[in-house]
Each structure stands twice: as C-alpha cells, then as structure tokens.
Scaffold this active site. Structure first.
Site, short mmCIF file in Angstrom:
data_model
loop_
_atom_site.label_atom_id
_atom_site.label_comp_id
_atom_site.label_asym_id
_atom_site.label_seq_id
_atom_site.Cartn_x
_atom_site.Cartn_y
_atom_site.Cartn_z
N ASP A 61 46.15 69.10 46.18
CA ASP A 61 47.23 69.73 46.92
C ASP A 61 48.03 70.72 46.08
O ASP A 61 47.92 70.74 44.85
CB ASP A 61 48.22 68.66 47.41
CG ASP A 61 47.74 67.98 48.68
OD1 ASP A 61 46.83 68.52 49.32
OD2 ASP A 61 48.27 66.91 49.01
N TYR A 125 41.96 59.89 39.22
CA TYR A 125 43.28 60.52 39.20
C TYR A 125 44.21 59.68 38.33
O TYR A 125 44.16 58.45 38.35
CB TYR A 125 43.88 60.59 40.60
CG TYR A 125 43.28 61.66 41.49
CD1 TYR A 125 43.85 62.93 41.55
CD2 TYR A 125 42.16 61.40 42.27
CE1 TYR A 125 43.32 63.91 42.37
CE2 TYR A 125 41.62 62.38 43.09
CZ TYR A 125 42.20 63.63 43.14
OH TYR A 125 41.69 64.61 43.95
#
Length: 303
Positions: A61, A125
């Site tokens: 994002d 992540y």
C-alpha cells in the site's frame, strides 16, 4: 523465441513514503506514481523493442516499504543484441532510478513461463514499533516514517505473543481483511506460518543519545489479504496496550466478518516492511541450452 529476448526476475527495495504503493497508478490518478510506474520508466530507458509490462509479486500500500519485493518482465533488445547479463541489468536500471528511493538489488534470468506473483512460495512482512515516543522529534531522523511510534513505555508482550499464536495456521481471516474491490473474488482462507513478536532496534541505536525500545512483529504466509498485516498488527498492539483481551481477539477472528474488526485499530502504513519473497530454486533455473546461450554481452548502462 528470439535470441535477443529474455524474461527477468528482479528483487527491489523502496522507501514507500512518497509512492502510491507498489503497483501502477491509473493515469487519471497520477498525483503520485506507484513504484511500478518508475521501474517501467527505467526499463523503457533501456530501449527495448517490446512493450514494457512489469508483473509485481506483492502489492504493498501507499506508505508501506520493502526491503525485498520482486517482479518479472520481458525485455527484447534491438538489432539482435544479446540479452543483458544480470549484473549489467541491475546496474543499468539503478542508473535510471537514481533520483528515486527505489533500488534493484539483484536480477535473475528466468524461464519464459515464470511468474513473479504466482510462483512465490511465501512472503514475509515485518512491522516495526518504537515505544515511549510522545512526539516524533524524539525519534532519530533515520526512523522518520519508518516505524509506528507509540507513547506507551511498555507493552504486554506475553499477551501479544499469546494472541499471535491464535493467528497461526490455516483459517478464515475475513475479520482481518479490509473491504476492497477484490473482496468477493479472493478466498479469505489463508495459512499464516509465522506470527512472532520480538525485540528490535533503531537503525542507529549504537549512535543515538538515548535508548528507545523497539519491537518487531513478523508475519509469513504464501499470501495475505488486503491490509491483513496492518489489521493483525493493530489488534496485537491493542492487546499489548490492554485495549483488547486475548479472548476478545479470538472472538474477532472467529466472527469471520470484516465489520467485527474495531474501527480505527489498524496499524499505520509507515511501520510496515515487506522483507522477503521466496521462490523454489528449481523455478528460477533456465534450461541448459538457454543457459549456454545467455549472457554473451557485457553491455553498459547507456546501451
């Protein structure tokens, strides 16, 4: 296939603060470009004769960073010039990306049917959190937009780890998916292999004038739902702050409903880093014949 045509897999890093995410931005929204837009511009500067189209493995994002994202693309050179060697390709792309906070770290020439997104075995992540920060000026400059700075002096890490353990395994993560256009087309069932909470550190901890407690939340899965990592992080931090209990987090998970997730709880984008995209070595290997034909030319960044 032409002997001047090649498919490449590239791994790349970026600081996501100034980009509208990893992938292309529609032309009517070009206030800020995506990382893919800049990378495709750099590939075009190599003057390929085929249309440039980058397939990014992991859609991060706006404001999210990557230490190792990946993508593949095809490149056919003019005048029957042989394919770029991997090292020369990295050097050439970085030459044309030097004005951006984007860097190619390595390249592989891969089989013609290789796909960066669908061949990925796992993605990892890491979410970085700094504690005891009542004002952003208390952070070293090297941490600006690269962590979630909390006022809390401490977190209940054991409760966070207990809650994280509930997320591991194959289950329906609908409650941790933000609503987007793909919501009716992608299965909410994912297998989370890792959800850990470990001490971290500032990038300049050995040189800063005071100690800042850092924590890192690590998540590994083959794939993730839209904003799943940020929503899981926000929920775990809420447990650490005492805003949510472990049983309440379990109730949210078992609700299997994005509306069951408390509003405003998701972690901000700036602390999130994509750190690994893993592939099988066998998927990256060219046939023996192709291997013998490739990398005849050394080229240069302006060729």
């Amino acid at each position: 296939m032409h002997n001047n045509w090649a498919r490449y897999l590239v791994f790349f890093q970026y600081i996501g603060t100034n980009y509208r995410g990893a992938v292309k931005v529609p032309p009517n929204q070009l206030v800020r470009k995506g990382v893919q837009d800049h990378m495709e511009d750099a590939i075009r500067r190599l003057r390929p004769i085929n249309p440039v189209s980058l397939s990014v493995s992991s859609r991060t994002d706006t404001g999210v960073h990557a230490l190792s994202n990946s993508a593949h693309f095809d490149l056919q050179r003019m005048n029957d010039k042989p394919p770029f060697t991997e090292d020369v390709l990295v050097e050439a792309l970085n030459f044309h990306l030097k004005a951006e906070q984007i860097r190619i770290t390595r390249a592989h020439r891969v089989p013609d049917d290789f796909h960066a997104r669908f061949r990925a075995r796992s993605r990892t992540y890491v979410y970085r959190i700094a504690l005891g920060i009542s004002h952003h000026s208390l952070l070293p400059l090297t941490e600006r937009d690269l962590c979630w700075n909390l006022r809390n002096q401490t977190l209940d890490v054991e409760a966070m780890r207990e809650a994280a353990a509930l997320l591991v395994g194959t289950q329906d993560f609908s409650s941790f998916r933000a609503v987007n256009s793909d919501i009716h087309f992608k299965s909410p069932v994912k297998t989370l292999n890792v959800a850990s909470v470990q001490p971290g550190s500032s990038f300049v901890h050995a040189h800063f004038h005071r100690e800042i407690p850092f924590w890192e939340l690590t998540f590994t899965s083959r794939s993730f739902l839209y904003k799943q990592v940020r929503r899981m992080t926000g929920a775990l931090v809420a447990v650490g702050r005492g805003q949510l209990s472990v049983p309440q987090l379990q109730e949210i998970l078992e609700a299997r409903d994005s509306l069951a997730y408390p509003q405003g709880l998701a972690a901000p984008a700036n602390g999130l880093f994509l750190t690994r995209v893993d592939y099988r070595e066998t998927d990256l290997q060219l046939s023996q014949q192709t291997s013998e034909e490739q990398f005849v030319s050394s080229g240069n960044s302006e060729d």
